[in-house]
Enzyme design. Structure first.
Site, PDB file in Angstrom:
ATOM      1  N   ASP A  30       0.847  -1.076  -0.096  1.00 23.16           N
ATOM      2  CA  ASP A  30      -0.153  -0.392  -0.022  1.00 23.16           C
ATOM      3  C   ASP A  30       1.197   1.070  -0.157  1.00 23.16           C
ATOM      4  N   ASN A  31       0.497   2.064  -0.813  1.00 27.23           N
ATOM      5  CA  ASN A  31       1.484   3.315  -0.882  1.00 27.23           C
ATOM      6  C   ASN A  31       1.344   4.494   0.257  1.00 27.23           C
ATOM      7  N   ILE A  58       2.186  -0.142  -6.863  1.00 33.03           N
ATOM      8  CA  ILE A  58       2.149  -1.079  -7.336  1.00 33.03           C
ATOM      9  C   ILE A  58       2.530  -0.551  -8.687  1.00 33.03           C
ATOM     10  N   SER A 123     -16.873  -1.763  -9.888  1.00 33.97           N
ATOM     11  CA  SER A 123     -17.833  -1.362  -8.590  1.00 33.97           C
ATOM     12  C   SER A 123     -19.058  -1.543 -10.293  1.00 33.97           C
ATOM     13  N   TYR A 147     -12.926   7.020 -13.688  1.00 29.61           N
ATOM     14  CA  TYR A 147     -13.769   6.221 -12.941  1.00 29.61           C
ATOM     15  C   TYR A 147     -14.064   5.454 -12.929  1.00 29.61           C
ATOM     16  N   LYS A 151     -11.886   1.379 -14.279  1.00 30.40           N
ATOM     17  CA  LYS A 151     -12.021  -0.692 -13.487  1.00 30.40           C
ATOM     18  C   LYS A 151     -12.912  -1.163 -14.928  1.00 30.40           C
ATOM     19  N   ASN A 177     -22.547  -0.144  -2.603  1.00 32.80           N
ATOM     20  CA  ASN A 177     -22.138   0.771  -1.641  1.00 32.80           C
ATOM     21  C   ASN A 177     -21.760   0.162  -0.376  1.00 32.80           C
ATOM     22  N   ASN A 197     -18.677  10.227   0.156  1.00 34.51           N
ATOM     23  CA  ASN A 197     -19.619   8.595   0.078  1.00 34.51           C
ATOM     24  C   ASN A 197     -20.269   9.552   1.074  1.00 34.51           C
ATOM     25  N   PHE A 216     -28.260  15.341  -1.244  1.00 38.85           N
ATOM     26  CA  PHE A 216     -28.526  16.326  -2.856  1.00 38.85           C
ATOM     27  C   PHE A 216     -29.501  15.453  -3.643  1.00 38.85           C
ATOM     28  N   ARG A 289     -26.122  16.398  -7.054  1.00 36.74           N
ATOM     29  CA  ARG A 289     -25.370  16.352  -7.055  1.00 36.74           C
ATOM     30  C   ARG A 289     -24.974  16.280  -8.963  1.00 36.74           C
ATOM     31  N   GLY A 291     -23.958  14.503 -11.847  1.00 38.08           N
ATOM     32  CA  GLY A 291     -23.439  13.499 -12.223  1.00 38.08           C
ATOM     33  C   GLY A 291     -23.993  11.971 -11.842  1.00 38.08           C
TER      34      GLY A 291
HETATM   35  P1  NAD Z   1      -9.490   3.005   0.152  1.00 37.91           P
HETATM   36  O1  NAD Z   1      -9.049   4.335  -0.514  1.00 37.91           O
HETATM   37  O2  NAD Z   1      -9.527   2.956   1.129  1.00 37.91           O
HETATM   38  O3  NAD Z   1      -8.295   2.075  -0.221  1.00 37.91           O
HETATM   39  C1  NAD Z   1      -7.389   2.302  -1.064  1.00 37.91           C
HETATM   40  C2  NAD Z   1      -6.219   1.683  -0.949  1.00 37.91           C
HETATM   41  O4  NAD Z   1      -5.077   1.805  -2.146  1.00 37.91           O
HETATM   42  C3  NAD Z   1      -5.714   2.994   0.223  1.00 37.91           C
HETATM   43  O5  NAD Z   1      -4.545   2.606   1.139  1.00 37.91           O
HETATM   44  C4  NAD Z   1      -4.370   3.814  -1.219  1.00 37.91           C
HETATM   45  O6  NAD Z   1      -3.710   4.463  -0.182  1.00 37.91           O
HETATM   46  C5  NAD Z   1      -4.367   2.302  -1.876  1.00 37.91           C
HETATM   47  N1  NAD Z   1      -3.235   2.748  -3.245  1.00 37.91           N
HETATM   48  C6  NAD Z   1      -3.360   3.221  -3.981  1.00 37.91           C
HETATM   49  N2  NAD Z   1      -3.117   3.530  -5.286  1.00 37.91           N
HETATM   50  C7  NAD Z   1      -2.266   2.581  -4.757  1.00 37.91           C
HETATM   51  C8  NAD Z   1      -1.132   2.606  -5.212  1.00 37.91           C
HETATM   52  N3  NAD Z   1      -0.691   2.447  -6.964  1.00 37.91           N
HETATM   53  N4  NAD Z   1      -0.341   1.834  -4.893  1.00 37.91           N
HETATM   54  C9  NAD Z   1      -0.038   1.023  -3.477  1.00 37.91           C
HETATM   55  N5  NAD Z   1      -1.719   1.627  -3.385  1.00 37.91           N
HETATM   56  C10 NAD Z   1      -2.178   2.362  -3.082  1.00 37.91           C
HETATM   57  O7  NAD Z   1     -10.828   2.291  -0.630  1.00 37.91           O
HETATM   58  P2  NAD Z   1     -11.553   1.337  -0.649  1.00 37.91           P
HETATM   59  O8  NAD Z   1     -13.079   1.891  -0.681  1.00 37.91           O
HETATM   60  O9  NAD Z   1     -11.385   0.712   0.302  1.00 37.91           O
HETATM   61  O10 NAD Z   1     -11.560   0.634  -2.092  1.00 37.91           O
HETATM   62  C11 NAD Z   1     -10.989  -0.668  -2.264  1.00 37.91           C
HETATM   63  C12 NAD Z   1     -11.206  -0.815  -4.248  1.00 37.91           C
HETATM   64  O11 NAD Z   1     -12.440  -0.827  -3.982  1.00 37.91           O
HETATM   65  C13 NAD Z   1     -10.866   0.570  -4.862  1.00 37.91           C
HETATM   66  O12 NAD Z   1     -10.225   0.371  -6.031  1.00 37.91           O
HETATM   67  C14 NAD Z   1     -12.371   0.876  -5.018  1.00 37.91           C
HETATM   68  O13 NAD Z   1     -12.290   1.349  -6.437  1.00 37.91           O
HETATM   69  C15 NAD Z   1     -13.558  -0.102  -4.743  1.00 37.91           C
HETATM   70  N6  NAD Z   1     -14.980   0.047  -4.954  1.00 37.91           N
HETATM   71  C16 NAD Z   1     -14.848   0.741  -3.754  1.00 37.91           C
HETATM   72  C17 NAD Z   1     -16.059   0.621  -3.698  1.00 37.91           C
HETATM   73  C18 NAD Z   1     -16.244   2.159  -2.241  1.00 37.91           C
HETATM   74  O14 NAD Z   1     -17.822   2.478  -2.292  1.00 37.91           O
HETATM   75  N7  NAD Z   1     -15.817   2.159  -1.701  1.00 37.91           N
HETATM   76  C19 NAD Z   1     -17.097   0.111  -4.202  1.00 37.91           C
HETATM   77  C20 NAD Z   1     -16.532  -0.009  -5.784  1.00 37.91           C
HETATM   78  C21 NAD Z   1     -15.275  -0.249  -6.012  1.00 37.91           C
HETATM   79  C1  WQD Z   2     -25.360   7.554  -1.819  1.00 39.49           C
HETATM   80  C2  WQD Z   2     -26.623   8.499  -2.358  1.00 39.49           C
HETATM   81  C3  WQD Z   2     -25.781  10.655  -3.408  1.00 39.49           C
HETATM   82  C4  WQD Z   2     -23.081  12.143   0.317  1.00 39.49           C
HETATM   83  C5  WQD Z   2     -20.316   6.305  -5.700  1.00 39.49           C
HETATM   84  C6  WQD Z   2     -19.288   5.939  -6.180  1.00 39.49           C
HETATM   85  C7  WQD Z   2     -19.370   4.343  -6.644  1.00 39.49           C
HETATM   86  C8  WQD Z   2     -18.553   3.876  -5.646  1.00 39.49           C
HETATM   87  C9  WQD Z   2     -19.721   4.488  -4.773  1.00 39.49           C
HETATM   88  C10 WQD Z   2     -16.112   3.103  -5.715  1.00 39.49           C
HETATM   89  C11 WQD Z   2     -26.463   9.113  -3.554  1.00 39.49           C
HETATM   90  C12 WQD Z   2     -26.270  10.801  -1.813  1.00 39.49           C
HETATM   91  C13 WQD Z   2     -23.873  10.996  -0.930  1.00 39.49           C
HETATM   92  C14 WQD Z   2     -23.426  13.110   0.290  1.00 39.49           C
HETATM   93  C15 WQD Z   2     -25.516  12.850   0.400  1.00 39.49           C
HETATM   94  N1  WQD Z   2     -17.800   4.153  -5.071  1.00 39.49           N
HETATM   95  N2  WQD Z   2     -25.720  11.707  -0.714  1.00 39.49           N
HETATM   96  N3  WQD Z   2     -25.136  13.818   0.520  1.00 39.49           N
HETATM   97  O1  WQD Z   2     -23.255   8.077  -5.476  1.00 39.49           O
HETATM   98  O2  WQD Z   2     -23.704   5.494  -5.217  1.00 39.49           O
HETATM   99  O3  WQD Z   2     -21.236   5.873  -5.532  1.00 39.49           O
HETATM  100  O4  WQD Z   2     -19.683   5.643  -3.990  1.00 39.49           O
HETATM  101  O5  WQD Z   2     -16.401   2.334  -7.216  1.00 39.49           O
HETATM  102  O6  WQD Z   2     -18.398   4.344  -7.843  1.00 39.49           O
HETATM  103  O7  WQD Z   2     -20.005   6.834  -7.534  1.00 39.49           O
HETATM  104  O8  WQD Z   2     -22.761   6.615  -4.115  1.00 39.49           O
HETATM  105  O9  WQD Z   2     -22.014   7.507  -1.350  1.00 39.49           O
HETATM  106  O10 WQD Z   2     -21.875   9.079  -3.072  1.00 39.49           O
HETATM  107  O11 WQD Z   2     -23.376   8.896  -2.945  1.00 39.49           O
HETATM  108  O12 WQD Z   2     -27.271  12.899  -0.689  1.00 39.49           O
HETATM  109  O13 WQD Z   2     -22.797  13.857   1.480  1.00 39.49           O
HETATM  110  O14 WQD Z   2     -26.048   9.801  -0.959  1.00 39.49           O
HETATM  111  O15 WQD Z   2     -26.336  11.645  -4.157  1.00 39.49           O
HETATM  112  O16 WQD Z   2     -27.931   9.133  -4.247  1.00 39.49           O
HETATM  113  P1  WQD Z   2     -23.120   6.865  -5.033  1.00 39.49           P
HETATM  114  P2  WQD Z   2     -22.544   7.622  -2.645  1.00 39.49           P
END
Ligand code: NAD
Ligand code: WQD
Length: 323
Positions: A30-31, A58, A123, A147, A151, A177, A197, A216, A289, A291
Site C-alpha cells: 500500500d502506498n 503497485i 464497482s 473512474y 474499472k 455501496n 460518500n 443531494f 449532485r 453525475g
Molecule cells: P481506499 O482508498 O480506502 O483503499 C485503497 C487503498 O489503496 C488505500 O489504502 C490506498 O492508499 C491504496 N492505493 C491506492 N493507489 C495505490 C497504488 N498505486 N499503489 C499502492 N497502493 C495504492 O478505498 P476502498 O474503499 O477500500 O476501495 C478499495 C477498492 O474497491 C478500490 O479499488 C475501489 O475502487 C473499489 N471500490 C470501492 C467502493 C467503495 O465505495 N468503497 C465501491 C466499489 C469499488
Molecule cells: C449515495 C447517495 C448521493 C453524499 C459512489 C461511486 C461508486 C462507488 C460508491 C466506488 C447518493 C447521496 C451522498 C452526501 C448525499 N464507489 N449523498 N450527501 O454515488 O452511489 O457511488 O460511491 O466504486 O462508484 O459512484 O455513493 O455514497 O457518494 O452516494 O445526499 O454527502 O447519497 O446523492 O444518492 P454513490 P455515495
C-alpha cells in the site's frame, strides 16, 4: 500466500482481518495515499495474527518483482486504486495512471512470476445509467465517469488475459455501496479528505466534525425523492472475497455483483443510522449532485448460486458505529 494490494485501505483492511482469521498468510502493499500505517497494528490486534506490510506503489515494477521473489505469493487480491468519482472527472490522467497502468504493471509482474490468480475490486459504477433494475452481471456496461472507465478497462484486460492464458483465473467483484466497520471499532472508513460518500459523511456529522449532512436532491423518482442505493456491510463484502478465493480454482474470467439486492434511500439510511446510534443527524436538502444516478441496486443471485455467498447483515447493524 496472498498479496493484498491496497490492504490498509477501507475494504482491504477488513479483508486482511478475515483472511488472517481464515489462516491465510498475507503480504500487503500500500502506498498510503489514502490510508494510515497504524492500521496494520489495529488489524493485527483484531486478528491476533501478524502480516508483512510493504509501503510502496503497485506501479513500481521492480518492487513487485522483489516481493514476488521473496514471498511465495500464489494469489493477488487487488484493492489498490483511487475511487473518488468527482476527482476522476477533474484529473482523469491520475485515475488512468493509478488504476489502469497500475493494474497493468501488477499483471505483468504476476505473469513473469507465474502467478495466475487474481480477485479484482470493480464497482457497480461500470453499469452506468440503468436500462433495467436490479442490475445483473449481463446489464450493459456504459460507465458515465472516468473512474468507471478505469474499472471497466481493467475488467477488459483481465478478460483478455484469461482468454490468452487458459491457466489464468480472475474474479471481478462489482461492489455496490460498502458501508460500516469492523465491530471492534478499531478500524473503519477513514478517508484522508472530506468524505465524498454518504456513510462516512454521516459519521463525521455524528461525531461533530462536520456541521450537517447535505442531502443531494429530494426530487428523484424514489419513495421519498432522495437517491436510492444498495448499501452492503463491509464485513459481508469481505466474506464475498473469501468465497471468490475458493472460486479461483475455476480457470477463466468471472464477474459477480456483491450487493444485498435491496435499495435504501438517503433519508432511510440517515434514519437507520440515527436509530442504531441514538443520535440526530443535522441535514439540509441541497440541489442534486452532478453525475448522480437516481437509483440502483444489485441482483446478487449469481454470487449466491456460484459463490455460495450472500449479504446477511441487516442495515441497522451495518449502521452501528461500534458494538
Ligand atoms: P481506499 O482508498 O480506502 O483503499 C485503497 C487503498 O489503496 C488505500 O489504502 C490506498 O492508499 C491504496 N492505493 C491506492 N493507489 C495505490 C497504488 N498505486 N499503489 C499502492 N497502493 C495504492 O478505498 P476502498 O474503499 O477500500 O476501495 C478499495 C477498492 O474497491 C478500490 O479499488 C475501489 O475502487 C473499489 N471500490 C470501492 C467502493 C467503495 O465505495 N468503497 C465501491 C466499489 C469499488
Ligand atoms: C449515495 C447517495 C448521493 C453524499 C459512489 C461511486 C461508486 C462507488 C460508491 C466506488 C447518493 C447521496 C451522498 C452526501 C448525499 N464507489 N449523498 N450527501 O454515488 O452511489 O457511488 O460511491 O466504486 O462508484 O459512484 O455513493 O455514497 O457518494 O452516494 O445526499 O454527502 O447519497 O446523492 O444518492 P454513490 P455515495
Amino acid at each position: 500466500m496472498l498479496l493484498v494490494t491496497g490492504g490498509l485501505g477501507y475494504i482491504g483492511s477488513h479483508f486482511v482481518i478475515v483472511a488472517l482469521q481464515s489462516g491465510y498468510d498475507v503480504v500487503v502493499i500500500d502506498n498510503l495515499s489514502n490510508s494510515h500505517a497504524h492500521t496494520q497494528q489495529h488489524i493485527e490486534t483484531i486478528a491476533q495474527s501478524h502480516f508483512q506490510f510493504i509501503e510502496g506503489d503497485i506501479r513500481n515494477k521492480s518492487l513487485l518483482e522483489r516481493i514476488f521473489k521473496q514471498y511465495q505469493i500464489d494469489t493477488v487480491i487487488h484493492f489498490a486504486g483511487l475511487k473518488a468519482v468527482a476527482e476522476s472527472v477533474v484529473s482523469p490522467m491520475r485515475y488512468y495512471d493509478n488504476n489502469v497502468y497500475g493494474s497493468l504493471v501488477l499483471l505483468e509482474a504476476m505473469q513473469e512470476h507465474c502467478i495466475q490468480k487474481i480477485v479484482f475490486s470493480s464497482s457497480a459504477t461500470v453499469y452506468g445509467e440503468p436500462q433495467y433494475l436490479p442490475y445483473d452481471e449481463k446489464h450493459p456496461t456504459i460507465p458515465i465517469n472516468p473512474y468507471g472507465h478505469t474499472k471497466l478497462h481493467v475488467e477488459n484486460v483481465l478478460q483478455d488475459v484469461c482468454q490468452a492464458d487458459k491457466d489464468f483465473a480472475a474474479v471481478t467483484l462489482r461492489y455496490f455501496n460498502p458501508i460500516g466497520a469492523h465491530p471492534s471499532g478499531l478500524i473503519g472508513e477513514n478517508p484522508k479528505d472530506i468524505p465524498n460518500n454518504l456513510m462516512p459523511y454521516i459519521v463525521k456529522v455524528a461525531q461533530g466534525n462536520l456541521p450537517y449532512l447535505q442531502v443531494f436532491g429530494d426530487d428523484y423518482d424514489t419513495r421519498d425523492g432522495t437517491g436510492e442505493r444498495d448499501y452492503i456491510y463491509v464485513m459481508d463484502l469481505v466474506q464475498g472475497h473469501l468465497a471468490a478465493l475458493s472460486y479461483l480454482n475455476k480457470k477463466g474470467f468471472h464477474i459477480f455483483n456483491l450487493g444485498t439486492g435491496t435499495g435504501t434511500t438517503v433519508l432511510e439510511l440517515v434514519a437507520a443510522f440515527e436509530a442504531a446510534n441514538s443520535v440526530t443527524i443535522n441535514q439540509r436538502v441541497m440541489p442534486r449532485r452532478e453525475g448522480d444516478l437516481s437509483k440502483f441496486w444489485a441482483n446478487p443471485s449469481l454470487a449466491k448460486t456460484e459463490l455460495n455467498w450472500q449479504a446477511v447483515t441487516p442495515l441497522h447493524v451495518s449502521c452501528l458505529l461500534n458494538s
